[in-house]
Scaffold this active site. Structure first.
Site, PDB file in Angstrom:
ATOM      1  N   ILE A  13       0.909  -1.151   0.000  1.00 53.62           N
ATOM      2  CA  ILE A  13       0.000   0.000   0.000  1.00 53.62           C
ATOM      3  C   ILE A  13       0.946   1.197   0.000  1.00 53.62           C
ATOM      4  CG2 ILE A  13      -0.247  -0.179   2.530  1.00 53.62           C
ATOM      5  CD1 ILE A  13      -2.938   1.175   2.341  1.00 53.62           C
ATOM      6  N   SER A  14       0.760   2.100  -0.958  1.00 55.08           N
ATOM      7  CA  SER A  14       1.737   3.183  -1.139  1.00 55.08           C
ATOM      8  C   SER A  14       1.800   4.084   0.087  1.00 55.08           C
ATOM      9  CB  SER A  14       1.357   4.033  -2.346  1.00 55.08           C
ATOM     10  OG  SER A  14       1.408   3.251  -3.497  1.00 55.08           O
ATOM     11  N   GLN A  15       2.919   4.771   0.187  1.00 57.56           N
ATOM     12  CA  GLN A  15       3.109   5.773   1.230  1.00 57.56           C
ATOM     13  C   GLN A  15       1.975   6.815   1.129  1.00 57.56           C
ATOM     14  OE1 GLN A  15       6.345   8.256   0.223  1.00 57.56           O
ATOM     15  NE2 GLN A  15       6.639   9.074   2.265  1.00 57.56           N
TER      16      GLN A  15
END
Lengths: 792, 229
Positions: free
Chosen positions: B79-81
């Site tokens: 899950i992206s930053q």
């Protein structure tokens, strides 16, 4: 002393080296080779720890030696098997990729270290115990140890061809079991039955039902297998690695494809080696007249000219060869060192690639590309190098790979293989911060400068798409027609020229804008005479690789690490340059552990006097020096044989066997201080000779037939190796006279320093080059020499 | 009986505290990691405040959900930053009435953020296990304007094309031609480039008639982050 102890020591040593190589192989498949390197380095500290334990409990071990030896050898066998049985638990929740982002992974790492440490510890205690107890026979025992290790190395190669990687520990564990059985005292055989049964049963179970080791989910192969209906359609194990061919209706490959491409990107099988990307299985048909690579920057050399003779280095699965065939290239020499992959493409997969490798235009060569360049005297219109880096970056996992095809010397050799209008072409993925394209350009510019007095600006063209950049270095100046065609090609494909004679700054980012103009100003500085200052100023190492420092993909400058951390954050910066960082981390860990292991015995044997300074200096020196030379020789012989696996096998086995012979002769050769000093002086002399003469001698004889080269390599290696086998037994004999309680400590010091030396040699090679590794090896033997000059 | 009531009250109170804690963490995330780095698109900031990020990460990692970095979600995906999610959202300039296609649903978080702003989000996930998890979660959270499609993102989702924006969170070595074709004239496509734990640049693809251009953008996270609140 029973004669069979020699056989047991030989078997045990063979198993330890075979197990070490097997673990390296297995861990490289399920995790990554740099992680495998770190784990095995720590595990090998079992040798150092064995010295510590033996020093602390010397008398107990000696009192029980008749039982202890067979038990330790059998425990080595059992623990080798056991590791595989518990490996699912060990690796179940551990992934080295997450080490820097998830602190809970540290526990997994510690468990992994411990699991692999145990068999080495048991084995090393057994060998150390034999040395301590039978020190008078050390020449013969060390001979058995080294010969066993040499044979073990060769045996591993045979095993790699014959068994699946997960079956190997089972096969190998039978060696220490046999070694232990040989030493069971008469009358005690019944008591050993449970251990023998355990030692036999476990490998049988493992062999019949080898465990499926969980691969990191971040490896390319894992990713491919997550795709719908993905399956492994073929798998081959060999010393070159484990090749897996994956098929899925969602697997496509079209690197850096132009956004103007409106066709369909074809589905194709992909080959992975040790779980890492190797290349797509390229479908090709004789009737093909276009190729999707026409829509990539890779087409640049074909826009400039119509080459007739092409040399492909590191040809991989033949993607560029297929492109060249559709471009009407008449003769293609495709050099690829992975024999198994080429054989698969030529035979089993021939139907899939429409027998591309059997096309009369194709000349596949199974050799290291650099060795081919050194042997070859043909001229080519075009030489294509493999694509540098990968989409999204490689995180520096190739940092410590010796890339002899990417050095300035290699490019010079390529230059001399070019026809008058010939070209060298190389493509790189664009990276941020920019590293690979800049280093490539620097290498090409220096190559040109080495071979021509004309301005490089007139000979280098570069064109950039959204993700890739292709450079072409042309032997003759680019003419206006060629320049015009490059501009037209860029306009058609939405690519921007980066380097062209007479280029205007405004042309460089018409279709693909970068965050700023830094990349272009860096390119311009490399093209200018200011480039050497720029190499020093830039935050990454973009100085061209050389044969002395052949690490093209190593971009990390240690002095700038703090700045990198500030820019990218502490947990993310390792993903930028992990390869070299792991070696540094390994070095710190093993050095810290080694210091503790070396100091601990002093609590038992006392801190002062009795030859302790001699022991530290003598055994540290040979621990460092021996391994340094071994590493350098392997590196030198890779190009000589054109094959890293056979080079490693030849050097390892040749060195160990010759050193074993030296050890055997050490008893007769010299006694007393004078003898040791003479031997060490000879070792230093040979190392200095190697430093000056080895490379030219190997270059001079590289075209000789294989049998002559094998003979010559033994001739080159044997004198130094013979004498390098002597200082260890001579030192132990001296200790036996001086203070025999120091023998286990000496064994531990030698073990610790041998492990430290592998990481240290790599760091020195990266920072200063191989010549310095060689010179420091001479210095290390000088340290041993100085120890023997001190009056005890 | 008394003990049971006390335990029940404690449990309700701790649940409340738990959820308030996440709300506070989310607010801190928006202010410190996102606003401080220059994201000022009001709809994006609102969406980042509304979407409960901790529900989109594996349970064991929920306490780290609002950390300033990507989190693993299994199958080699992340899950992206938070900042990258916000930056990508701002870049495509989403608005009411827009139709957005996402390639690589992953946990469904980016789709949920977009769904807070636009009319309809189509998100495609190739790994069925991840896609189904995202589908169930988004349904439970009542994101009725998100459609999760399990399939190969290469083909996009032609039946609903063209799209105002396409967000390619699972990027490959090529940009699939069907995606370019399904982008509306004047539309934007955004692609993060980098390894799972190190997004180095964001590539913005813009389509103006037949002219397709790309712009590599450097996330400002690479500039030292010194402001603290």
């Amino acid at each position: 002393m029973p004669k069979r102890i020699y056989i047991s020591v030989g078997l045990l040593s063979a198993s330890i080296i075979a197990f070490q190589l097997t673990l390296m192989y297995l861990l490289s498949i399920i995790q990554w080779s740099h992680f495998a390197y770190m784990v095995i380095s720590v595990a090998l500290l079992g040798f150092g720890a064995s010295g510590t334990l033996l020093a602390l409990a010397r008398n107990w071990f000696i009192r029980h030696i008749k039982i202890a030896l067979p038990v330790l050898m059998m425990l080595t066998a059992v623990s080798m098997s056991l590791i595989m049985i518990i490996s699912n638990t060990v690796f179940g929740s551990f992934d080295s990729y997450l080490l820097f982002v998830d602190r809970s992974q540290v526990l997994g790492l510690v468990i992994t270290y411990f699991a692999f440490f145990v068999p080495f510890l048991f084995g090393a205690i057994a060998i150390g115990l034999v040395y301590i107890h039978y020190v008078k026979k050390i020449g013969g025992l060390y001979f058995a140890d080294l010969i066993g290790s040499g044979i073990g190395g060769l045996l591993t190669l045979v095993l790699f061809w014959s068994f699946s990687p997960t079956q190997l520990p089972a096969v190998i564990s039978t060696l220490p079991l046999l070694a232990g059985i040989l030493l069971i005292p008469a009358g005690l055989k019944m008591k050993f039955t449970p251990l023998i049964l355990a030692g036999l049963l476990m490998p049988i179970i493992l062999f019949i039902n080898p465990p499926r080791l969980p691969m990191s989910e971040y490896k390319g192969l894992s990713g491919a297998l997550n795709l719908p209906d993905a399956e492994i359609v073929a798998e081959r194990s060999s010393p070159y690695g484990q090749l897996s061919i994956v098929r899925s209706p969602a697997l496509r490959y079209a690197p850096g494809l132009s956004l103007t491409f409106q066709g369909t990107v074809p589905v194709r099988d992909v080959i992975f080696n040790n779980g890492n990307w190797f290349g797509p299985v390229v479908e090709w048909s004789e009737t093909d007249t276009s190729h999707f690579l026409d829509y990539t920057t890779n087409s640049l050399p074909y826009i400039i000219a119509n080459p007739g003779d092409l040399l492909l280095l590191d040809a991989g699965t033949g993607l560029f060869a297929a492109h060249a065939l559709t471009r009407g290239v008449e003769n293609i020499t495709a050099v690829e060192q992975n024999r198994i992959a080429v054989n698969m493409l030529k035979n089993e997969l021939a139907g899939m690639i429409d027998s591309m490798y059997q096309d009369p235009s194709m000349n596949p060569v199974n050799l290291h590309p650099r060795s081919y360049l050194l042997k070859d005297d043909n001229l080519y219109d075009l030489i294509i190098l493999p694509t540098s880096e990968s989409f999204g970056g490689t995180s520096g996992i190739n940092a410590l790979e010796e890339q002899y095809t990417m050095t300035v010397e290699a490019m010079n050799e390529m230059w001399h293989r070019l026809t008058a209008d010939g070209m060298i072409s190389v493509t790189s993925w664009m990276d941020y911060p920019s590293r690979a394209p800049l280093k490539l350009l620097a290498t090409l510019v220096e190559t040109h400068e080495n071979n021509s007095s004309l301005p490089a600006e007139d000979h280098i063209a570069a064109i950039r798409g959204w993700g890739t950049i292709t450079f072409v270095l042309k032997k003759s100046p680019l003419n206006p027609d060629e320049i015009g065609r490059i501009r037209d090609f860029g306009n058609q494909m939405n690519f921007d020229p980066v380097l062209l004679p007479g280029i205007d700054q405004s042309e460089r980012s018409v279709f693909n804008q970068l965050p700023d103009d830094d990349f272009f100003s860096h390119v311009d500085r490399i093209m200018s005479a200011d480039r050497y200052r720029f190499y020093n100023e830039y935050d990454f190492n973009i100085r061209p690789a050389t044969d002395n420092i052949p690490y093209f993909s190593q971009f990390l400058k240690l002095g700038r690490y703090g700045k990198m951390q500030e820019m990218f954050g502490q947990s993310t910066v390792p993903f930028l340059e992990i390869g070299y960082l792991i070696v540094l981390l390994t070095f710190i860990q093993i050095t810290g552990a080694a210091v503790i292991l070396i100091i601990l015995p002093l609590f038992a044997i006392g801190w002062k006097g009795g030859g302790k300074l001699y022991t530290v200096l003598h055994f540290s020196g040979i621990g460092l020096g021996f391994m340094f030379i071994e590493i350098i020789l392997i590196q030198q012989f890779i190009l000589y044989f054109g094959n890293p696996i056979y080079a490693a096998a030849a050097v390892l086995s040749g060195m160990l066997i010759c050193s074993g012979a030296g050890s055997l002769a050490s008893g007769r050769f010299s006694k007393g201080r004078r003898g040791i000093v003479k031997v060490l002086a000879l070792v230093i002399f040979f190392i200095l000779i190697y430093t000056i003469l080895l490379t030219p001698l190997l270059r001079l004889t590289i075209n000789f037939p294989l049998t002559a080269k094998i003979f010559l390599s033994i001739l080159f290696i044997s004198p130094a190796a013979f004498f390098m086998g002597m200082p260890f037994p001579l030192g132990l004999r001296k200790l036996a006279e001086l203070n025999d309680t120091l023998i286990p400590w000496a064994w531990g010091i030698n073990g610790c320093l041998s492990v430290i030396s592998t990481a240290l040699a790599t760091i020195i090679a990266v920072e200063a080059g191989y010549i310095w590794v060689m010179l420091i090896a001479a210095l290390a033997y000088g340290l041993t020499l100085s120890a023997n000059l001190i009056k005890n | 009986m008394k003990l049971a009531i006390i335990l029940l009250v404690l449990s309700v109170l701790s649940q409340e505290a738990y959820s308030q804690n996440f709300e506070r963490m989310r607010e801190n995330m928006v202010r410190q990691q996102i606003q401080n780095r220059g994201i000022d698109h009001q709809a994006t900031l609102r969406a980042m405040r509304n979407v409960e990020r901790h529900l989109f990460v594996p349970r064991a990692q929920q306490r780290r959900a609002y950390d300033d970095g990507p989190q693993p979600i299994g199958y080699g995906q992340t899950i992206s930053q938070p900042y990258i999610v916000a930056y990508m959202t701002q870049l495509v300039n989403p608005g009411p009435g827009h139709k957005v296609l996402e390639i690589g649903a992953g946990s469904g978080y980016q789709a949920a953020v977009l769904a807070e702003i636009v009319e309809k989000v189509y998100t495609i996930e190739i790994i069925p296990e991840l896609g189904n998890q995202a589908k169930i979660l988004l349904e439970n959270l009542e994101y009725d304007n998100v459609e999760v499609i399990i399939g190969d993102g290469y083909f996009g989702h032609e039946s609903e094309a063209p799209y105002d924006a396409i967000v390619v969170t699972a990027a490959a070595e090529y940009i699939p031609p069907p995606l370019v074709a399904q982008l509306k004239d004047g539309g934007k496509m955004i692609i993060p480039v980098g390894s799972p734990f190190l997004v180095q640049t964001l590539m913005l693809v813009e389509k103006q008639g037949d002219r397709i251009t790309t712009k590599n953008l450097m996330p400002v996270r690479f500039v030292p982050f010194t402001r603290k609140e």
